[in-house]
Scaffold this motif. Structure first.
Motif, mmCIF file in Angstrom:
data_model
loop_
_atom_site.group_PDB
_atom_site.id
_atom_site.type_symbol
_atom_site.label_atom_id
_atom_site.label_comp_id
_atom_site.label_asym_id
_atom_site.label_seq_id
_atom_site.Cartn_x
_atom_site.Cartn_y
_atom_site.Cartn_z
ATOM 1 N N THR A 131 1.954 12.541 -27.317
ATOM 2 C CA THR A 131 2.898 13.246 -26.444
ATOM 3 C C THR A 131 4.288 12.658 -26.625
ATOM 4 O O THR A 131 4.459 11.446 -26.795
ATOM 5 C CB THR A 131 2.459 13.137 -24.970
ATOM 6 O OG1 THR A 131 3.282 13.987 -24.166
ATOM 7 C CG2 THR A 131 2.549 11.708 -24.456
ATOM 8 N N ASN A 132 5.290 13.511 -26.613
ATOM 9 C CA ASN A 132 6.668 13.077 -26.816
ATOM 10 C C ASN A 132 7.356 12.980 -25.460
ATOM 11 O O ASN A 132 7.867 13.960 -24.927
ATOM 12 C CB ASN A 132 7.397 14.073 -27.720
ATOM 13 C CG ASN A 132 8.803 13.626 -28.071
ATOM 14 O OD1 ASN A 132 9.337 12.676 -27.496
ATOM 15 N ND2 ASN A 132 9.424 14.312 -29.024
ATOM 16 N N ASN A 163 0.003 19.283 -30.907
ATOM 17 C CA ASN A 163 1.271 18.559 -30.992
ATOM 18 C C ASN A 163 1.494 17.971 -32.375
ATOM 19 O O ASN A 163 2.641 17.807 -32.813
ATOM 20 C CB ASN A 163 1.345 17.465 -29.920
ATOM 21 C CG ASN A 163 2.749 17.312 -29.362
ATOM 22 O OD1 ASN A 163 3.558 18.241 -29.415
ATOM 23 N ND2 ASN A 163 3.052 16.137 -28.823
ATOM 24 N N GLU A 166 2.878 20.695 -34.388
ATOM 25 C CA GLU A 166 4.237 20.965 -33.930
ATOM 26 C C GLU A 166 5.161 19.774 -34.151
ATOM 27 O O GLU A 166 6.254 19.706 -33.578
ATOM 28 C CB GLU A 166 4.230 21.353 -32.448
ATOM 29 C CG GLU A 166 3.598 22.705 -32.152
ATOM 30 C CD GLU A 166 4.472 23.869 -32.595
ATOM 31 O OE1 GLU A 166 5.615 23.633 -33.028
ATOM 32 O OE2 GLU A 166 4.013 25.025 -32.501
ATOM 33 N N GLN A 168 4.963 16.750 -33.151
ATOM 34 C CA GLN A 168 5.130 15.987 -31.912
ATOM 35 C C GLN A 168 6.363 16.455 -31.121
ATOM 36 O O GLN A 168 7.087 15.656 -30.539
ATOM 37 C CB GLN A 168 5.195 14.490 -32.202
ATOM 38 C CG GLN A 168 3.944 13.978 -32.905
ATOM 39 C CD GLN A 168 3.938 12.483 -33.112
ATOM 40 O OE1 GLN A 168 4.739 11.771 -32.521
ATOM 41 N NE2 GLN A 168 3.025 12.015 -33.940
ATOM 42 N N TYR A 170 6.323 18.335 -28.373
ATOM 43 C CA TYR A 170 6.111 18.562 -26.946
ATOM 44 C C TYR A 170 5.692 17.314 -26.170
ATOM 45 O O TYR A 170 5.000 16.437 -26.691
ATOM 46 C CB TYR A 170 5.033 19.623 -26.742
ATOM 47 C CG TYR A 170 5.422 21.009 -27.186
ATOM 48 C CD1 TYR A 170 6.170 21.853 -26.369
ATOM 49 C CD2 TYR A 170 5.023 21.484 -28.438
ATOM 50 C CE1 TYR A 170 6.517 23.136 -26.779
ATOM 51 C CE2 TYR A 170 5.365 22.769 -28.859
ATOM 52 C CZ TYR A 170 6.111 23.582 -28.028
ATOM 53 O OH TYR A 170 6.446 24.841 -28.435
ATOM 54 N N THR A 172 3.105 16.683 -23.677
ATOM 55 C CA THR A 172 1.890 17.460 -23.391
ATOM 56 C C THR A 172 1.201 17.002 -22.113
ATOM 57 O O THR A 172 1.192 15.816 -21.774
ATOM 58 C CB THR A 172 0.897 17.368 -24.560
ATOM 59 O OG1 THR A 172 0.584 15.996 -24.802
ATOM 60 C CG2 THR A 172 1.480 17.967 -25.821
#
Length: 381
Positions: A131-132, A163, A166, A168, A170, A172
């Motif tokens: 999660t970012n 993620n 993507e 990373q 988002y 999440t």
């Protein structure tokens, strides 16, 4: 080692526990009848014993006829080093993860380990390691144990792989939990979700992984979710009625509830644990999803649905093909884009061993989550 309770606050006894109690009661009544000299009382005790024996026979019949709520012959244990609880009662959701920490989950078969993994819990949600936390974009994931990632490490869940695809992008949030349904999704959106994402100013998306058996859960036809949120339709409008059942306040009341929870007769006629969803139940679930989408839109979140839509198995969870088509056609008309698992993995049901954890546990495996995540990353705008 603490057991993950499948019945929220209800102790799981052996399947024949209630029958055993009935046998003991019948023996006690017969014994008392033999000791009593008055004919009238003898008849009362003997007749009562006959009724109890008949009920015991019916319990045995239901035990043979009704499907089991276990994963084959497997056993699940979840613990942490403090030997604390894993889930606990929650007034709005029925139950939730009890606390933060790293929990060790082991499911074993008769002669083998089905899975042996750790679950990291932060803010009472399954943690996604990539999660970012610095991002202004957020991705919310709703659903049951499929979304949670049962039987998988933190780096094999659907939110994690999404993620990754993507890059990373988002921050999440994994709101999924064992046994949850769409009613818990709506309760979470009505509850903690707005505050969880209030600081984000970028793109906000949500993914609900929908199983056909979620209709039964939203209707309260489950053993483990007796205190979950009940939503009803009145004149076409969805409203929250309260919990399916109020939690007993006294120790005696909770004890009686635990014992009754092991009765197949109670499960069949009171809980309706094996009921097929009705047309009303389908409408209720659709209304719950529509309301969830409406509330998410108000806080700038776009909802996507992944429907596990295998029609050949629909009879077990939704009834007949007409009911299945009714659900699917109405979902297609909704404001939320719907992705069908039959499009994502068209041979899923024919190759369960390839796409699930183990023959004793048919939750999606890491490869399946990776395929779904890539599909979502390619199709979400």
């Amino acid at each position: 080692m603490y057991y993950l309770k499948e019945l929220c606050d209800t102790v799981i006894y052996r399947p024949n526990f209630f029958s055993t109690l009935l046998i003991i009661l019948a023996i006690a009544l017969i014994y008392a009848g033999n000791k009593i000299r008055k004919d009238l009382l003898k008849q009362v005790f003997f007749n009562s014993a006959a009724i109890v024996i008949a009920l015991c026979a019916y319990e045995t019949y239901l035990f043979v006829q009704l499907p089991s709520n276990t994963h084959g012959q497997s056993t699940l244990r979840v613990s942490d080093q403090t030997k604390d609880r894993y889930t606990s009662f929650h007034e709005d959701l029925g139950y939730q993860l009890y606390k933060d920490g790293v929990f060790h989950a082991v499911r074993t078969g008769t002669r083998e380990i089905v899975y042996d993994v750790n679950y990291t819990i932060k803010d009472k949600l399954r943690f996604t390691p990539n999660t970012n936390s610095q991002s202004e974009d957020c991705a919310l994931f709703f659903g049951c144990s499929v979304t949670f990632g049962e039987g998988l490490p933190d780096t094999n869940t659907l939110p994690y792989y999404f993620n990754e695809f993507e890059c990373q992008r988002y921050n999440t949030f994994n709101y999924g939990l064992h046994g949850y349904g769409p009613h818990q999704m709506l309760a979470q959106i009505e509850g903690r979700v707005p505050s969880d994402i209030s600081r984000f100013s970028g793109q906000k998306i949500a993914v609900y992984s929908m199983m056909l058996f979620h209709l039964r859960r939203a209707a309260g036809y489950t053993l483990w979710d007796r205190h979950g949120p009940e939503y009803i339709l009145e004149n076409g409008n969805l409203k929250r009625k309260g919990p399916f059942e109020e939690k007993p306040k006294s120790i005696i009341g909770r004890g009686i509830r635990k014992v009754l929870g092991t009765s197949r007769t109670y499960q069949k006629f009171i809980i309706k644990a094996n009921n097929t969803p009705s047309a009303y139940d389908i409408d209720r679930t659709l209304a719950i999803i529509a309301k969830s989408n409406e509330l998410l839109q108000k806080i700038g979140v776009k909802l996507y649905i992944v429907l596990h839509d295998f029609a050949e198995h629909a009879a077990n969870d939704i009834g007949d093909r007409h009911s299945y088509n009714l659900l699917v056609n109405n979902l297609r008309k909704s404001d939320s884009p719907v992705f069908f698992m039959s499009d994502i993995i068209n041979d899923y049901q024919k190759n369960l061993d390839r796409y699930t954890i183990h023959p004793l546990d048919r939750h999606p495996n890491a490869n399946t989550n990776k395929i779904i995540a890539q599909y979502l990353a390619e199709h979400i705008e």
